[in-house]
Design a protein around this motif. Sequence first.
Motif, PDB file in Angstrom:
ATOM      1  N   ILE B 126       0.970  -1.186  -0.053  1.00 41.75           N
ATOM      2  CA  ILE B 126      -0.115  -0.008  -0.054  1.00 41.75           C
ATOM      3  C   ILE B 126       1.239   1.113  -0.412  1.00 41.75           C
ATOM      4  O   ILE B 126       0.683   1.952  -0.688  1.00 41.75           O
ATOM      5  CB  ILE B 126      -0.853  -0.288   1.010  1.00 41.75           C
ATOM      6  N   VAL B 127       1.411   1.389   0.614  1.00 39.73           N
ATOM      7  CA  VAL B 127       3.112   2.757   0.769  1.00 39.73           C
ATOM      8  C   VAL B 127       3.773   2.801  -0.358  1.00 39.73           C
ATOM      9  O   VAL B 127       2.745   4.294  -0.603  1.00 39.73           O
ATOM     10  CB  VAL B 127       3.116   3.184   2.648  1.00 39.73           C
ATOM     11  N   PRO B 128       4.655   2.088  -1.137  1.00 45.44           N
ATOM     12  CA  PRO B 128       5.032   2.814  -1.775  1.00 45.44           C
ATOM     13  C   PRO B 128       4.207   3.047  -3.178  1.00 45.44           C
ATOM     14  O   PRO B 128       4.613   3.843  -3.360  1.00 45.44           O
ATOM     15  CB  PRO B 128       5.432   1.264  -2.009  1.00 45.44           C
ATOM     16  N   LEU B 129       3.130   2.333  -3.495  1.00 48.91           N
ATOM     17  CA  LEU B 129       1.883   2.815  -4.091  1.00 48.91           C
ATOM     18  C   LEU B 129       1.944   4.167  -4.046  1.00 48.91           C
ATOM     19  O   LEU B 129       1.873   5.036  -4.990  1.00 48.91           O
ATOM     20  CB  LEU B 129       1.484   1.510  -4.246  1.00 48.91           C
ATOM     21  N   TYR B 130       0.949   4.202  -2.621  1.00 50.30           N
ATOM     22  CA  TYR B 130       0.393   5.388  -2.491  1.00 50.30           C
ATOM     23  C   TYR B 130       1.357   6.545  -2.508  1.00 50.30           C
ATOM     24  O   TYR B 130       1.262   7.089  -2.781  1.00 50.30           O
ATOM     25  CB  TYR B 130      -0.257   5.373  -0.947  1.00 50.30           C
ATOM     26  N   ILE B 131       3.018   6.811  -2.131  1.00 47.78           N
ATOM     27  CA  ILE B 131       3.851   7.021  -2.771  1.00 47.78           C
ATOM     28  C   ILE B 131       4.150   8.011  -4.504  1.00 47.78           C
ATOM     29  O   ILE B 131       4.041   8.585  -4.576  1.00 47.78           O
ATOM     30  CB  ILE B 131       5.181   6.608  -1.795  1.00 47.78           C
ATOM     31  N   VAL B 132       4.504   6.417  -4.798  1.00 49.40           N
ATOM     32  CA  VAL B 132       4.231   6.539  -6.343  1.00 49.40           C
ATOM     33  C   VAL B 132       3.053   7.862  -6.986  1.00 49.40           C
ATOM     34  O   VAL B 132       2.833   8.199  -7.379  1.00 49.40           O
ATOM     35  CB  VAL B 132       4.246   5.414  -7.289  1.00 49.40           C
ATOM     36  N   ILE B 133       1.650   7.081  -6.474  1.00 48.89           N
ATOM     37  CA  ILE B 133       0.865   8.352  -6.785  1.00 48.89           C
ATOM     38  C   ILE B 133       1.089   9.748  -6.863  1.00 48.89           C
ATOM     39  O   ILE B 133      -0.167  10.343  -7.282  1.00 48.89           O
ATOM     40  CB  ILE B 133      -0.819   6.805  -6.247  1.00 48.89           C
ATOM     41  N   ARG B 134       1.241  10.037  -5.201  1.00 49.02           N
ATOM     42  CA  ARG B 134       1.029  11.477  -4.415  1.00 49.02           C
ATOM     43  C   ARG B 134       2.281  11.892  -5.628  1.00 49.02           C
ATOM     44  O   ARG B 134       1.995  12.642  -6.512  1.00 49.02           O
ATOM     45  CB  ARG B 134       1.510  10.718  -3.133  1.00 49.02           C
ATOM     46  N   ASN B 135       2.637  11.031  -5.595  1.00 45.49           N
ATOM     47  CA  ASN B 135       4.071  11.873  -6.464  1.00 45.49           C
ATOM     48  C   ASN B 135       3.940  12.131  -7.831  1.00 45.49           C
ATOM     49  O   ASN B 135       4.123  13.333  -8.824  1.00 45.49           O
ATOM     50  CB  ASN B 135       5.652  11.718  -6.763  1.00 45.49           C
ATOM     51  N   LEU B 136       2.688  11.044  -8.678  1.00 45.02           N
ATOM     52  CA  LEU B 136       2.223  11.450  -9.840  1.00 45.02           C
ATOM     53  C   LEU B 136       1.116  12.622  -9.992  1.00 45.02           C
ATOM     54  O   LEU B 136       0.846  12.547 -11.379  1.00 45.02           O
ATOM     55  CB  LEU B 136       1.883  10.577 -11.009  1.00 45.02           C
ATOM     56  N   HIS B 137       1.021  13.112  -8.542  1.00 44.21           N
ATOM     57  CA  HIS B 137      -0.119  13.899  -8.466  1.00 44.21           C
ATOM     58  C   HIS B 137      -1.628  13.457  -9.341  1.00 44.21           C
ATOM     59  O   HIS B 137      -2.155  14.219  -9.777  1.00 44.21           O
ATOM     60  CB  HIS B 137       0.391  15.926  -9.650  1.00 44.21           C
ATOM     61  N   MET B 138      -1.633  12.549  -8.652  1.00 41.36           N
ATOM     62  CA  MET B 138      -2.689  11.576  -9.472  1.00 41.36           C
ATOM     63  C   MET B 138      -3.533  11.610  -8.230  1.00 41.36           C
ATOM     64  O   MET B 138      -4.778  11.726  -7.779  1.00 41.36           O
ATOM     65  CB  MET B 138      -2.802  10.024  -9.885  1.00 41.36           C
TER      66      MET B 138
END
Lengths: 321, 292
Positions: B126-138
């Motif tokens: 969950i957490v790494p995916l969350y970080i990716v999505i946040r960094n993609l501004h999604m």
Amino acid sequence: MGTTTKAIAGNEVLRQETDKSKSRGFLKRTWPLHIMLLPAVILQFIFVYVPLGGLVIAFQDYKPYDGIFHSKWVGLEHFKFMFDYPDIKQVITNTALIAGLKIICGIIVPFVFALLLNEVNFNPFKRTVQTLVYLPYFISWVFLGGILNDMLASDGIINTVLHNWFGVKESILFLGDGNWFRFVVVLSDVWQQFGYGTIVYLAALAGVNPSLYEAAEVDGATRWKQTWHVTIPSLLPIVIVVGTLALGNILNAGFDQIFNLYNPLVYSKGDIIDTFVYRTGILNGQYSLATAVGIFKSLIGFVLIIVGYKLAQKYADYKIF
Amino acid sequence: MYQKTFGYRVFSVFNYLILALAGLLCIIPIIHILAISFSASAPANAHLVGMWPVDFNTESYTKTMNNPNFLRAFWISIGRTALGASITLAVITLGGYALSKDTTVFKARSRYAWYFVFTMWFSGGIVPLYIVIRNLHMMNTIWALVLPGSVAVFNMILLMNFFRATPKELEEAAFIDGAGHFSILFRVYLPLAMPAIATMSLFTIVGNWNAWFDALLYINDYRNYPLATFLQTIIVQQDFSKLNPDVNELKNISQRTVKAAQIFIGMLPVLVVYPFLQRFFVKGIVLGAVKE
């Protein structure tokens, strides 16, 4: 089928033209295939492979403000912390117990149900039953949780029926008492999944060689004996495959279900790794800890899957590729 | 003939009874919630409703349909399901076709296959995916809901197996007629793969409609919640804090009949889609799973 006849006719042409077509490059012209795979490759890269790199935060003291590249490296501290956490033993026990019971019931109930369904010769009845029992599998635990919360309440329909029909005096706190909660979780999981689970067995039943039954019949075997000596041995390999592959789920007790059914009253008996990680890791912002627990869970699951595959290969001659 | 023996006939009677009961057991909760939703609120609150509405009325549905929060969430779910299912079906059809080609023709095939199978076994959590999505501004966009799980690898493999079972002669004939890979896929393979496509549609439509946890993570504003997440918040968690409802609205949404109506409407699309696609899915699963 115009296309088929054309295909057969074309086959002759093709045999002569194979070399020419190769030189024309069609068979080797694979760029359209690469293009077809491109969207899936990119999506998986962004949403699976990049996050895999993010697993490094399990060994860091990750702070969103510092990001992955500037957070402090702490090694295995979170893993140590995880095992020192006072509740963790209980949580792991809950998880393995609930998941284990689900796995066992999830094999036996569909298997027996498929055997019973197989005895039905009246097809409309069979199809109706199948349609009904597959249905719960497709409904989200959000809605099932909403329904069960209502039905299992102290004044809900289940308690009303128990009171009026069976003379149970005090209402049972199905979702407020830890032991009852485990029971409800396992039972409702079986209820949701058993129909869907029969599919694989029904397919296998359809594949049993009819001459085996004929031979048994000639020998004067009753239906019960035919089931015992023909049907069950024929299905055993697929049961072993299903069972061993399910081993990998021993730490997956069903986040969706439990999250939509539980409440603080039953944390001691019903809290599982996933719900625990969500509350302590995500809601409280302990991201590194949550990731460390995730890695621990995946490792156990992965080891068990490998063991499962090996067992399936050994005892049922099953290969995934 | 075992069918004619007395013992087997007795068994048969019980067997039919047990199976019928099991079938009923699977829909009784749905009937119960439906009965509550069509009952008047007094008998519902007094727990007098069983499998049939008491004092039939449709007030709870009127209230639900007049609730702008509910309606907005409903339409978001429709949009999310349409978009998510389209993306998944497009991606796995194209991918499944390419992977169905033989290694002798398509050398890179096994490398691609491993690339995808790997993602079936390993994930960052969950957490790494969350970080990716946040960094993609999604964050707070529909893309955070429909893109991350869009490549359903297992379904892609089922489709691949289905395409493989299609006679090679058809493809060769189309090729002779001058067709390329794209027109072979769309004109030859797809029409034949309709049972498999119907199965995949069922799974992706239902999966998108039912998903609730992703929006809890990636959507901060409840006004962008899809229906499942919205109902999870107000019915299961009973958390009204994000909603800031006025007293009137609060009274309405916490009513038992209204809750039942909301749950039923939430399930309705699945109940509607399911019977149409159900007859395909057993066939689709079994065919796709069979290996040569």
